[in-house]
Design a protein around this motif. Structure first.
Motif, short mmCIF file in Angstrom:
data_model
loop_
_atom_site.label_atom_id
_atom_site.label_comp_id
_atom_site.label_asym_id
_atom_site.label_seq_id
_atom_site.Cartn_x
_atom_site.Cartn_y
_atom_site.Cartn_z
N LEU A 1 56.19 42.36 51.22
CA LEU A 1 56.70 42.09 49.88
C LEU A 1 56.51 40.62 49.51
O LEU A 1 56.11 40.30 48.38
CB LEU A 1 58.19 42.46 49.81
N GLU A 2 56.77 39.73 50.44
CA GLU A 2 56.58 38.29 50.19
C GLU A 2 55.11 37.98 49.96
O GLU A 2 54.76 37.17 49.09
CB GLU A 2 57.11 37.48 51.38
N ILE A 3 54.25 38.62 50.74
CA ILE A 3 52.80 38.37 50.62
C ILE A 3 52.29 38.79 49.25
O ILE A 3 51.53 38.05 48.60
CB ILE A 3 52.03 39.12 51.73
N LEU A 4 52.69 39.97 48.80
CA LEU A 4 52.16 40.49 47.52
C LEU A 4 52.55 39.58 46.37
O LEU A 4 51.76 39.37 45.43
CB LEU A 4 52.59 41.94 47.29
N TYR A 5 53.76 39.03 46.40
CA TYR A 5 54.16 38.10 45.35
C TYR A 5 53.41 36.77 45.49
O TYR A 5 53.04 36.15 44.48
CB TYR A 5 55.67 37.85 45.40
N ASP A 6 53.18 36.35 46.71
CA ASP A 6 52.48 35.08 46.95
C ASP A 6 51.05 35.08 46.43
O ASP A 6 50.53 34.05 45.99
CB ASP A 6 52.47 34.75 48.46
N VAL A 7 50.39 36.25 46.49
CA VAL A 7 48.98 36.31 46.10
C VAL A 7 48.77 36.74 44.64
O VAL A 7 47.63 36.89 44.20
CB VAL A 7 48.17 37.24 47.04
N GLY A 8 49.85 36.95 43.89
CA GLY A 8 49.70 37.22 42.46
C GLY A 8 50.04 38.62 41.98
O GLY A 8 49.97 38.88 40.77
N PHE A 9 50.40 39.52 42.90
CA PHE A 9 50.79 40.87 42.48
C PHE A 9 52.25 40.84 42.04
O PHE A 9 53.03 39.98 42.47
CB PHE A 9 50.60 41.88 43.60
N ASN A 10 52.61 41.82 41.22
CA ASN A 10 53.99 41.88 40.75
C ASN A 10 54.70 43.18 41.13
O ASN A 10 55.86 43.37 40.77
CB ASN A 10 54.05 41.71 39.23
N SER A 11 53.99 44.07 41.79
CA SER A 11 54.62 45.32 42.23
C SER A 11 53.96 45.80 43.52
O SER A 11 52.77 45.57 43.74
CB SER A 11 54.50 46.39 41.15
N LYS A 12 54.76 46.46 44.33
CA LYS A 12 54.27 46.95 45.62
C LYS A 12 53.23 48.04 45.43
O LYS A 12 52.25 48.12 46.17
CB LYS A 12 55.43 47.47 46.46
N SER A 13 53.43 48.89 44.42
CA SER A 13 52.50 50.00 44.19
C SER A 13 51.10 49.49 43.82
O SER A 13 50.10 49.99 44.34
CB SER A 13 53.04 50.93 43.09
N SER A 14 51.04 48.50 42.90
CA SER A 14 49.73 47.97 42.50
C SER A 14 49.06 47.24 43.65
O SER A 14 47.83 47.30 43.82
CB SER A 14 49.87 47.05 41.29
N PHE A 15 49.86 46.56 44.48
CA PHE A 15 49.31 45.86 45.65
C PHE A 15 48.73 46.85 46.65
O PHE A 15 47.59 46.68 47.13
CB PHE A 15 50.41 45.02 46.30
N ASN A 16 49.49 47.88 46.97
CA ASN A 16 49.02 48.89 47.93
C ASN A 16 47.76 49.59 47.43
O ASN A 16 46.82 49.84 48.20
CB ASN A 16 50.11 49.93 48.19
N THR A 17 47.74 49.91 46.12
CA THR A 17 46.57 50.59 45.54
C THR A 17 45.33 49.71 45.64
O THR A 17 44.25 50.17 46.05
CB THR A 17 46.84 50.96 44.07
N ALA A 18 45.47 48.43 45.24
CA ALA A 18 44.33 47.50 45.27
C ALA A 18 43.88 47.23 46.70
O ALA A 18 42.68 47.16 46.98
CB ALA A 18 44.72 46.19 44.58
N PHE A 19 44.84 47.07 47.60
CA PHE A 19 44.51 46.76 49.00
C PHE A 19 43.77 47.93 49.65
O PHE A 19 42.76 47.73 50.33
CB PHE A 19 45.80 46.47 49.78
N LYS A 20 44.25 49.14 49.40
CA LYS A 20 43.59 50.31 49.99
C LYS A 20 42.21 50.54 49.38
O LYS A 20 41.28 50.95 50.07
CB LYS A 20 44.47 51.55 49.80
N LYS A 21 42.08 50.24 48.09
CA LYS A 21 40.78 50.39 47.43
C LYS A 21 39.76 49.42 48.02
O LYS A 21 38.58 49.74 48.16
CB LYS A 21 40.95 50.13 45.93
#
Length: 379
Positions: free
Chosen positions: A346-366
């Motif tokens: 959760l801390e990482i996703l906010y640090d790199v510019g994401f604002n939600s866990k779902s969008s981070f997981n989707t982009a990371f898996k893609k």
């Protein structure tokens, strides 16, 4: 509990919540005043539409006011369409041309003038008793269903274009609002389809089925309103919009082909690409959750049109995916760093510019084929 009492209870609850939310929308201080006002009008028109049971308790005989209350349903879907436009586009303004959306409402009223609005009470009663054979009512029911189909298609087209424009020009969290608006429109479409079935039974040999479907519609509508209220209150910043003057890359390319083919300057293309990549790596603008293509254009002094073509056409990536690629790469570096093993996802996703866990997981898996947690565990 009989059918009438159930209808009254559901209607009263639905009216209370609709008017309460409408009052909240028009009084709350926000920069999205037009959007809020349009949705408030949509709720009020919906409330007028569902108030039939209570209205009939107060007015025993057919009246012009009662018929006008029914015809108000013609305003519901056009107002919703304008609401979607206002949410999608930041420069939306109410214009005189939008008066044309009143046309079906006016037509529906005009055709009722000769045999309903201008006749005596006895004639009105006879008109309502024989409603199944009245050509005016049949015409209005066909007209409103044609209207619903046309407007629903138009709404989906607006959402489709707005989403494409967003992906090509923005990399923030506004995509969530378009996804939610799409879901809301789908649910509303289902509601109208059920209403269509109800009206078919109303003009059939089984009108009592129509009454039971009406109870289901009222309950369903009540749930939709509560869902919207819950979503709006829990996500006050959900609805953000874009500039309607923006053009899709496909349209830009089409214009260039129609005007005069631009000579492809490979050297200039490579220079601009290098400049862009260098800026992304050194300045890390992607750390800003709301970064736009305009922001980067201003920073590296490449016109938005050229930068949009470079990313969306030449690199064959939406700006949204382009920025998220850098965010994911930055997140991967953090996940690989043994000294940062205690830093949470959760801390990482906010640090790199994401604002939600779902969008981070989707982009990371893609990008990697794994979820962030699985990626970290595999190291």
């Amino acid at each position: 509990m009989d059918k009438i009492n159930l209808l009254i209870i559901v209607t009263v609850i639905s009216l209370f919540i609709s008017f309460f939310l409408a009052f909240f929308l028009v009084t709350v201080k926000t920069k999205h005043k037009i959007s809020n006002s349009l949705f408030a009008v949509f709720l009020i028109i919906t409330a007028i539409d569902v108030s039939e049971t209570l209205f009939n308790l107060m007015v025993n005989s057919p009246s012009n006011l009662g018929m006008l209350r029914n015809i108000f349903a013609f305003l519901q879907i056009p107002v919703f369409y304008l609401y979607i436009l206002s949410v999608c586009y930041s420069d939306f303004k109410l214009k005189p041309k939008y008066i044309l959306h009143l046309l079906p409402f006016l037509i529906a009223n005009v055709i009722l003038l000769p045999r309903f609005y201008t006749v005596d009470v006895a004639s009105k009663i006879n008109f309502i008793k024989n409603y199944q054979s009245m050509i005016e009512l049949q015409f209005n029911h066909i007209l409103i269903h044609i209207q619903v189909v046309i407007y629903i298609i138009a709404v989906f087209m607006v959402l489709r274009k707005a989403k494409k424009l967003y992906l090509e020009n923005y990399a923030g969290t506004s995509i969530n609002s378009y996804n939610w608006l799409f879901q809301f429109t789908v649910v509303l479409t289902i509601l109208y389809l059920i209403a269509l079935v109800k009206n078919i039974f109303k003009f059939s040999d089984y009108p009592y089925i129509s009454e039971w479907i009406k109870i289901g519609l009222l309950s369903f509508q009540l749930l939709i309103i509560c869902w919207y209220l819950f979503k709006a209150l829990n996500n006050p910043g959900l609805f953000r919009n874009i500039d309607s003057k923006l053009k899709l890359v496909s349209d830009i390319i089409s214009e260039e082909k129609n005007d005069a083919p631009l000579a492809v300057n490979e050297k200039q293309y490579n220079e601009e690409l290098l400049k862009l990549q260098q800026y992304m790596i050194e300045e890390k603008p992607f750390l800003n959750p709301s970064v736009t293509i305009q922001d980067i254009s201003n920073a590296i002094e490449i016109p938005v049109r050229d930068l949009s073509l470079l990313i969306n056409h030449k690199l064959e990536q939406h700006f949204y995916d382009f920025v998220n690629t850098y965010r994911v790469e930055d997140a991967m570096d953090i996940l690989k760093d043994a000294t940062k093993s205690k830093v949470t996802i959760l801390e990482i996703l906010y640090d790199v510019g994401f604002n939600s866990k779902s969008s981070f997981n989707t982009a990371f898996k893609k990008h990697t084929g794994n979820t962030p947690t699985a990626y970290r565990n595999s190291l």
